[in-house]
Design an enzyme around this catalytic site. Sequence first.
Site, PDB file in Angstrom:
ATOM      1  CB  CYS A  69      34.386  62.338  30.052  1.00 22.78           C
ATOM      2  SG  CYS A  69      35.267  60.793  30.016  1.00 22.78           S
ATOM      3  CB  CYS A  81      42.751  65.973  34.967  1.00 27.29           C
ATOM      4  SG  CYS A  81      41.454  66.747  33.731  1.00 27.29           S
ATOM      5  CG  ASP A 141      39.919  64.091  30.447  1.00 24.89           C
ATOM      6  OD1 ASP A 141      40.960  65.090  29.695  1.00 24.89           O
ATOM      7  OD2 ASP A 141      39.188  64.766  31.055  1.00 24.89           O
ATOM      8  CB  CYS A 196      42.123  69.505  29.116  1.00 27.00           C
ATOM      9  SG  CYS A 196      41.751  68.961  30.655  1.00 27.00           S
TER      10      CYS A 196
END
Lengths: 396, 396, 123, 123
Positions: free
Chosen positions: D33, D102, D35, D58
């Site tokens: 994914c 996130c 992350d 990100c």
Amino acid sequence: MEKRRIYVDNSATTPIHPQVLEEMMPYLTESYGNPSSIHFFGREARKAMDKARERVALGLGAKTEEIYFTGSGTEADNWAVKGVAFANKKKGNHIITTKIEHHAILHTCEYLEKQGFDVTYLDVDEYGLVNPDDVENAINDRTILISVMFANNEIGTIQPIEEIGKIAKKRAVYFHTDAVQAMGNVDINVDKLGVDLLSISGHKIMGPKGIGALYVRKGTRIDNLIHGGAQERKRRSGTENVAAVVGMGKAVQLAVENLDQHVRKMTSLRDALIDGIKERIPHVRLNGHPSQRLANNVNFSFEFVEGEALLLSLDMEGIAASSGSACTSGSLDPSHVLLAIGLSHETAHGSLRMSLGEINTREDIDYILDKLPAIVEKLRALSPLFKQCEGGKVSV
Amino acid sequence: MEKRRIYVDNSATTPIHPQVLEEMMPYLTESYGNPSSIHFFGREARKAMDKARERVALGLGAKTEEIYFTGSGTEADNWAVKGVAFANKKKGNHIITTKIEHHAILHTCEYLEKQGFDVTYLDVDEYGLVNPDDVENAINDRTILISVMFANNEIGTIQPIEEIGKIAKKRAVYFHTDAVQAMGNVDINVDKLGVDLLSISGHKIMGPKGIGALYVRKGTRIDNLIHGGAQERKRRSGTENVAAVVGMGKAVQLAVENLDQHVRKMTSLRDALIDGIKERIPHVRLNGHPSQRLANNVNFSFEFVEGEALLLSLDMEGIAASSGSACTSGSLDPSHVLLAIGLSHETAHGSLRMSLGEINTREDIDYILDKLPAIVEKLRALSPLFKQCEGGKVSV
Amino acid sequence: MYNETVMEHFTNPRNVGEIEDADGVGEVGSPQCGDIMKIFLKVEDNIIKDIKFKTFGCASAIASSSIMTEMVKGRTIEEALALTNKDVVDALGGLPPAKVHCSVLAEQAIRAAIEDYRAKRGK
Amino acid sequence: MYNETVMEHFTNPRNVGEIEDADGVGEVGSPQCGDIMKIFLKVEDNIIKDIKFKTFGCASAIASSSIMTEMVKGRTIEEALALTNKDVVDALGGLPPAKVHCSVLAEQAIRAAIEDYRAKRGK
Ligand SMILES: Cc1ncc(COP(=O)(O)O)c(C=O)c1O
Ligand SMILES: Cc1ncc(COP(=O)(O)O)c(C=O)c1O
């Protein structure tokens, strides 16, 4: 010091060429007629449309009556695939395409699957190349359409369209190619390529946004996509976007006229950028084919970093690029193209596309090569996937 | 003497308002980013799109997330009708519309009939009015959509949309209205009207060509028409035509701000033209409703003359108008709208539409009234359908 | 849309009118299709001495009528009968594809008028 | 796209790095994914004395990690466990809807690190 702005996202969209805008301006101002009107204003607009259509036809080696203007490259792709599928469904329901098409093709095919069509999505090799033998082997007696893109928008790989065209012809299957990225970067002649349908888009070749064109070989059975007031010889309705059509005509003309010079310039900038990155930054992978690639396409994966973070860092230095990271689009899966050429998810997430254009210079390349290594290094320092060994040497 | 050019074909298309073009220009020049890009150029474009969407939403009394930009009014109409039809076909296959819709609706409905849908085309009265009772009576338990245009493009008749909206709501049927001609001439509020979908077009309201918008009430079940790169919140794909979207936003803003003043000015010019023609030319018939009509629409039938000949003669005097004659379009049947209000073929062939706009002045009207009688007289003298009696009196 | 010849004949049509004591009258077309052409003939010694027309129709219908009357005036009945719609189109320097039917109408109109003339003479 | 606070934390992330002899380490997310967050804790008297992070992800993942480390540093274990993703979003002044996950990762990461700390202390 003035902030630099370097645009290396020309595959996303390009600025309008000044000569293109100049030809468009009358049709955004005093020459506002509707080409369907028979009075002076209408005839003036009609004439401009005719000229633009001739230019596009000439640029593709087609006849003027085989060129239809659409509202985008996406619409041209949708029309080609849905139009041929629905018009030929009595003959068969099988469509062949590839795993690395633009979403304008892929999502259209997925939609058609829901409508009862069967779609074969061909694999590509590690460079993104489709094997023509695979195309031939996929054809069965219910196959009505092959759609293979000319050049990929992410990794720049150029497909053997002519070879596939021969197969399509031999097996009497309609053949469409999405030439949105190829146009202006590759020589295009519909007869030489043996395609029955071909899509292009204005804003990728220094023309305006919101205009595309579909080449449809005479005699091709195709349904309409947008019904209404009988424009485009009753094939695509909606009051013609005269200014954009004029712009598209000029953009195609310029693209074809300047092809050789453009390709030479792009190739030299591209190779300088590719070589420079390889020299300066470890743990990189050039995505796409080393030679059968668009002259303006640079696509690297930088291991251990994520694309969006890379893009934003570049943006802060005034460099506008794009990435195959899912984060950019808000979905979780990274680029289907990068996965199709075999990249792992994390490598695909760390990809960066820099697509060059006429506006770029050697100074731009030097500037990028100056900024990029430090950015990658900084992000790698943040990354848990990346460990610095004592000796200063890099390892995973 | 300089040749006069009088444009009274504003329902065909309008010039772009200077303020609209001014707001568009940056997006045709330096601000060329793709709104899907996350870098500076992209964000700048995205911001402009957001602002335009707000303006359109405000102009229609809608929420910004209910506004989708399309490539034309025609595309908005196609999307509304096909999108709702296909998305709701499990619920039913019956659609109600009228005989006087624009071809963007009619040809879409005919296409849907081929796909197994059932369409009721309602009659209108001699003024072009739909009877809301007819709408209600046509609803059955398989009805999934009612599509009735707000104002007719040929004869200007304004429909009782609010009443139909109440019926649609009561019977829980989706309701679409084509407001392409109404926008800018009529006050529009989607909640007050009770519509679920509403189409508009840029170039009819002094905005650019090649842009439209569809209002889709939150919760409406609708399929996509154009598949691809997930623009417009995944509902309408294709790189956004930023400049045109910006232009559309400004055009809607101006149309709404200037509505009252515009209607006042148009009504006064329109009535002067209508009265002047009735006074000066015998054997004429005003088509459309005497009062429930667009403030800018004048549509007459001139007995014994054919529309195209009339148009060309007017054009030679510098007057740009349009006609419901089939000859204009190359088909043999005259306007379906004029036939639907009961005109004979020959009377329908002799129709002339003059649609006024902000660019017109009282002098234009006087000039037309000066030229038109002689033209009609000359063509009547050519016509075998018309005989002059001895006493100088006109008879058939 | 139209060339200069067509526009010229539309603007200044030749031989417009009716002939009171015509030797032959032909009317073709119908209001439905938006074109009616009516031709009046004066014939002497098998030669079309005078011809007039009235046309309800578009510019190309009017121009086709006009040029047709010029083409047959002074010709024999047989020469007039030999006139084809293609001759009319050629004389006009071409018509848009959608308008070629207007030239067909002109051919039919002169034939109808001659038929009427022959029928009248026959009795 | 991102507000200034997010960009500031992305550009100058606080508490980046690793702790060699960490009392607790938590890693959440997956390369799939896009992350991965890794948190290193130093705990004394139930208080988070030091915290470091490494994040592959990100800008919002990096900013979420950064601000989260600031928020829990100097706090008790219980206070840190009470931290929700909403707290992280609020502290950042908001995240785009597509990026809220996130902040969830940041919440999960600190919990994972504390769990590891407790597990280690437990044995
Ligand atoms: C009532 C109506 N609907 C739809 C359209 C189509 O709009 P566009 O020209 O933007 O495709 C028009 C104009 O052509 C119209 O008048
Ligand atoms: C290969 C390819 N096909 C189709 C499209 C769609 O074109 P447009 O942006 O004009 O809709 C694009 C660009 O977005 C593209 O790169």
